[in-house]
Write an enzyme that holds these catalytic residues in place. Structure first.
Site, PDB file in Angstrom:
ATOM      1  N   THR A 196       0.830  -1.199   0.000  1.00 56.14           N
ATOM      2  CA  THR A 196       0.000   0.000   0.000  1.00 56.14           C
ATOM      3  C   THR A 196       0.869   1.254   0.000  1.00 56.14           C
ATOM      4  O   THR A 196       1.846   1.336   0.742  1.00 56.14           O
ATOM      5  CB  THR A 196      -0.914   0.003   1.237  1.00 56.14           C
ATOM      6  OG1 THR A 196      -1.634  -1.226   1.293  1.00 56.14           O
ATOM      7  CG2 THR A 196      -1.917   1.147   1.158  1.00 56.14           C
ATOM      8  N   GLU A 279      -0.393  -1.796  13.355  1.00 56.72           N
ATOM      9  CA  GLU A 279      -1.120  -1.945  12.093  1.00 56.72           C
ATOM     10  C   GLU A 279      -2.454  -2.653  12.308  1.00 56.72           C
ATOM     11  O   GLU A 279      -3.497  -2.209  11.822  1.00 56.72           O
ATOM     12  CB  GLU A 279      -0.272  -2.736  11.096  1.00 56.72           C
ATOM     13  CG  GLU A 279      -0.956  -2.955   9.756  1.00 56.72           C
ATOM     14  CD  GLU A 279      -0.067  -3.629   8.727  1.00 56.72           C
ATOM     15  OE1 GLU A 279      -0.575  -3.950   7.631  1.00 56.72           O
ATOM     16  OE2 GLU A 279       1.127  -3.842   9.003  1.00 56.72           O
TER      17      GLU A 279
END
Length: 442
Positions: A196, A279
């Site tokens: 990402t 995360e």
């Protein structure tokens, strides 16, 4: 907190007028300022930008100049570095030294209010997961080279762990970093997939194999990307989170200075696992808000949509479906709040041990709950929820994004297994310590 009636399921209880033990004045002040900024600069056009699959560059610059990328970092923030860079507060609402994980939770929740993970992820994923290892484990020299530009948004980064053949199985990463004969460089070869923000990133905090097989052979390396010799990037088409810039990175004889090593060679697995906790928690917070957006939209829809001569909300089967999804949603949010509060009360070292396995579980559960709520919303919207335009467009998009929560950051089944294994490991360690000290197990 709004004085207007709140649509059921549309806001966390503390914003719907109900008491909560978690939020202090500093948190409420931050929530108000945060919502105002994000609504103006992101949410108004989030669906539009996600449809064209890329946010305009000025959006990133607006967030960077306001310091509104930094709240995505794990708490506590790198206060010394921020003050050195002239950053003393966020939106005048909260000082950097006051920041805790409840502020972080509020930020992640507000950033997800579009119902989509792509727009917010396109801004924050790189700094949220790519910068912390440099802050926590990087040498002073490495920090001085990279943090000023990364923390101010002048340069962008990403975290690059996953590979075509190694996703949740981090220990089997095969991208290699071999020392050059002169000893001044690592020569990196391999590929990273589903990264990402990678397409926009100037640098990457990358997992590489510097030693033998297994977890002890892994290290973290800051690898230059954009325009760097031997690096090729291409954007991947994915089913959801399309505006977040999912990228395939190929590395062929890429020369990286040995000074770009993060921390100690061979300690990469430990650094990666610690980084995953942040995360996974932020994924859980955002996914829970996505579930809330979907269910609130469904509630509004059944209040006005008529079938068989009366509004859908008067059909018992519709209320039953909504109630089941709503119970899951509010239970999940209560767990998220409790979890984040625990993080504010435990020392970092204790939290990593006691909450590590639970972090995996809360992330996995967030995907399960999002799936249930998005599916409920799509079914209640009927054909409109299956159409990529019109009043059900957002619901169709949210349901498409469910796998983007259940797979990245550690796939769901792996996370559930990891959670239980970690809990059992902790229990056995405590039992052994107690028996060694001569204490009782009861």
């Amino acid at each position: 907190m709004s004085s207007k009636p709140v649509v059921p399921f549309s806001e966390p209880p503390y914003l719907a007028g109900l008491p909560s033990p978690y939020y202090k004045e500093t948190h409420l002040r931050w929530q108000k300022a945060c919502r105002q900024f994000i609504s103006k600069h992101l949410l108004e056009h989030a669906l539009e930008w996600d449809t064209i699959e890329t946010l305009p560059e000025h959006v990133f610059q607006t967030f960077a100049k306001a310091g509104m990328l930094l709240p995505s970092l794990p708490a506590p923030l790198p206060v010394e570095w921020l003050k050195k860079l002239g950053i003393h507060d966020f939106l005048g609402a909260v000082k950097v030294e006051e920041w805790d994980y409840i502020h972080t939770m509020i930020y992640c929740d507000e950033m997800a209010r579009s119902g989509l993970a792509g727009p917010s992820g396109s801004l924050t994923t790189g700094i949220s997961f790519g910068v912390p290892p440099i802050i926590k484990y990087g040498s002073k020299q490495l920090q001085e080279r990279y943090l000023p530009e990364l923390l101010t948004g002048k340069k962008r980064t990403c975290i690059a762990i996953t590979e075509p053949e190694a996703g949740s199985d981090v220990a089997n990463i095969v991208t290699t970093a071999t020392k050059s004969p002169c000893g001044k460089y690592y020569i990196v070869n391999g590929a990273k997939k589903w990264i990402t923000n990678g397409i926009w990133a100037d640098y990457s905090t990358m997992a590489v194999r510097t030693g033998g097989p297994g977890p002890t052979g892994l290290s973290l390396l800051v690898v230059p990307l954009k325009g760097y010799p031997g690096v090729t990037t291409r954007r991947l088409k994915v089913g959801g989170q399309v505006s977040a810039g999912t990228t395939y990175i190929e590395l062929e004889d890429v020369k990286v200075p040995v000074e770009n090593l993060v921390g100690v060679e061979g300690m990469g697995m430990k650094y990666i696992m610690t980084n995953f906790n942040h995360e996974r928690l932020t994924i859980a917070i955002g996914a829970t808000r996505q579930a809330r957006v979907a269910l609130a939209a469904a509630t509004e829809y059944i209040l006005k949509r008529e079938a068989f001569g009366k509004p859908l909300v008067e059909q018992p089967v519709v209320r039953h479906r909504l109630a089941k999804a709503g119970a899951l949603l509010e239970s999940q949010w209560a767990w998220v709040e409790q979890f984040v509060y625990q993080m504010t009360q435990l020392p970092k070292e204790t939290a990593d041990i006691e909450l590590g396995g639970l972090t995996a579980m809360v992330k996995a559960q967030s995907g399960i709950v999002l799936n249930e709520c998005a599916q409920c919303a799509q079914l209640l919207f009927g054909g409109n929820g299956y159409t990529k335009s019109g009043q059900g467009e957002l619901i169709e998009r949210i349901y498409r994004e469910v796998p983007g929560v259940r797979i990245p950051g550690g796939s769901e089944d792996v996370m559930l297994d990891l959670g239980v294994r970690q809990l059992v490991k902790n229990f056995k360690a405590k039992t052994a310590a107690l028996e060694k000290s001569g204490g009782s197990r009861l």
